[in-house]
Design a protein around this motif. Structure first.
Motif, short mmCIF file in Angstrom:
data_model
loop_
_atom_site.label_atom_id
_atom_site.label_comp_id
_atom_site.label_asym_id
_atom_site.label_seq_id
_atom_site.Cartn_x
_atom_site.Cartn_y
_atom_site.Cartn_z
N MET A 1 -80.08 66.57 -26.33
CA MET A 1 -81.49 66.42 -26.62
C MET A 1 -81.98 65.12 -26.02
N ASP A 2 -83.17 65.16 -25.48
CA ASP A 2 -83.81 63.96 -24.95
C ASP A 2 -84.10 63.02 -26.13
N LYS A 3 -83.57 61.81 -26.09
CA LYS A 3 -83.72 60.86 -27.20
C LYS A 3 -85.17 60.52 -27.50
N LEU A 4 -86.04 60.65 -26.51
CA LEU A 4 -87.47 60.42 -26.73
C LEU A 4 -88.05 61.45 -27.70
N HIS A 5 -87.54 62.67 -27.63
CA HIS A 5 -88.07 63.76 -28.46
C HIS A 5 -87.30 63.98 -29.76
N GLU A 6 -86.16 63.32 -29.89
CA GLU A 6 -85.32 63.53 -31.07
C GLU A 6 -86.06 63.30 -32.39
N PRO A 7 -86.86 62.24 -32.53
CA PRO A 7 -87.57 62.04 -33.81
C PRO A 7 -88.53 63.20 -34.15
N LYS A 8 -89.17 63.78 -33.15
CA LYS A 8 -90.08 64.92 -33.40
C LYS A 8 -89.30 66.10 -33.94
N PHE A 9 -88.17 66.39 -33.29
CA PHE A 9 -87.37 67.52 -33.72
C PHE A 9 -86.79 67.30 -35.12
N LEU A 10 -86.28 66.10 -35.35
CA LEU A 10 -85.71 65.80 -36.67
C LEU A 10 -86.77 65.87 -37.77
N ALA A 11 -87.99 65.47 -37.45
CA ALA A 11 -89.08 65.58 -38.42
C ALA A 11 -89.33 67.04 -38.79
N ARG A 12 -89.24 67.92 -37.81
CA ARG A 12 -89.41 69.35 -38.09
C ARG A 12 -88.28 69.87 -38.97
N LEU A 13 -87.04 69.46 -38.67
CA LEU A 13 -85.93 69.91 -39.50
C LEU A 13 -86.04 69.35 -40.92
N GLU A 14 -86.50 68.12 -41.04
CA GLU A 14 -86.71 67.54 -42.37
C GLU A 14 -87.74 68.35 -43.14
#
Length: 111
Positions: A1-14
């Motif tokens: 995963m692109d580290k720039l986008h990781e927080p967005k994806f993790l927010a969705r999983l949260e």
């Protein structure tokens, strides 16, 4: 995963963890993971991220629906059954880590 986008994806999983469901567009997934198509490797990454969030193996059934379209829904479906023909698919099954019903794959004896 692109580290720039990781927080967005993790927010969705949260959000799946706290609310129970979230929608993610297929194009977002492709961009976030830097892939032209979402295949087993990406599903393995998603499964690993989810395992870190849930932290209890018996509760790790994350389902995804709408794979035939562009709008996917991710659902925390602890206790819900799935099959290879189900609309909702276990992410671990898509990752090659479990059967379609969500059972862990047998590990060969020589490993």
């Amino acid at each position: 995963m692109d580290k720039l986008h990781e927080p967005k994806f993790l927010a969705r999983l949260e959000r799946v963890f706290t609310i129970g469901v979230v929608e993610i567009h297929k194009a977002e997934m492709k961009r976030w993971f830097g892939q032209e198509r979402i295949a087993r490797r990406v599903w393995r990454e998603i499964s690993a991220y989810w395992a870190e969030i849930v932290d209890e193996p018996h509760r790790q059934k994350l389902l995804v629906g709408g794979l035939e379209g562009d709008h996917w829904i991710f659902i925390w479906a602890e206790g819900n059954g799935t099959t290879a023909q189900s609309y909702l698919q276990d992410v671990r099954y898509l990752a090659g880590e479990a059967t379609a019903e969500g059972q862990p794959l047998a590990i060969p004896e020589n490993e």
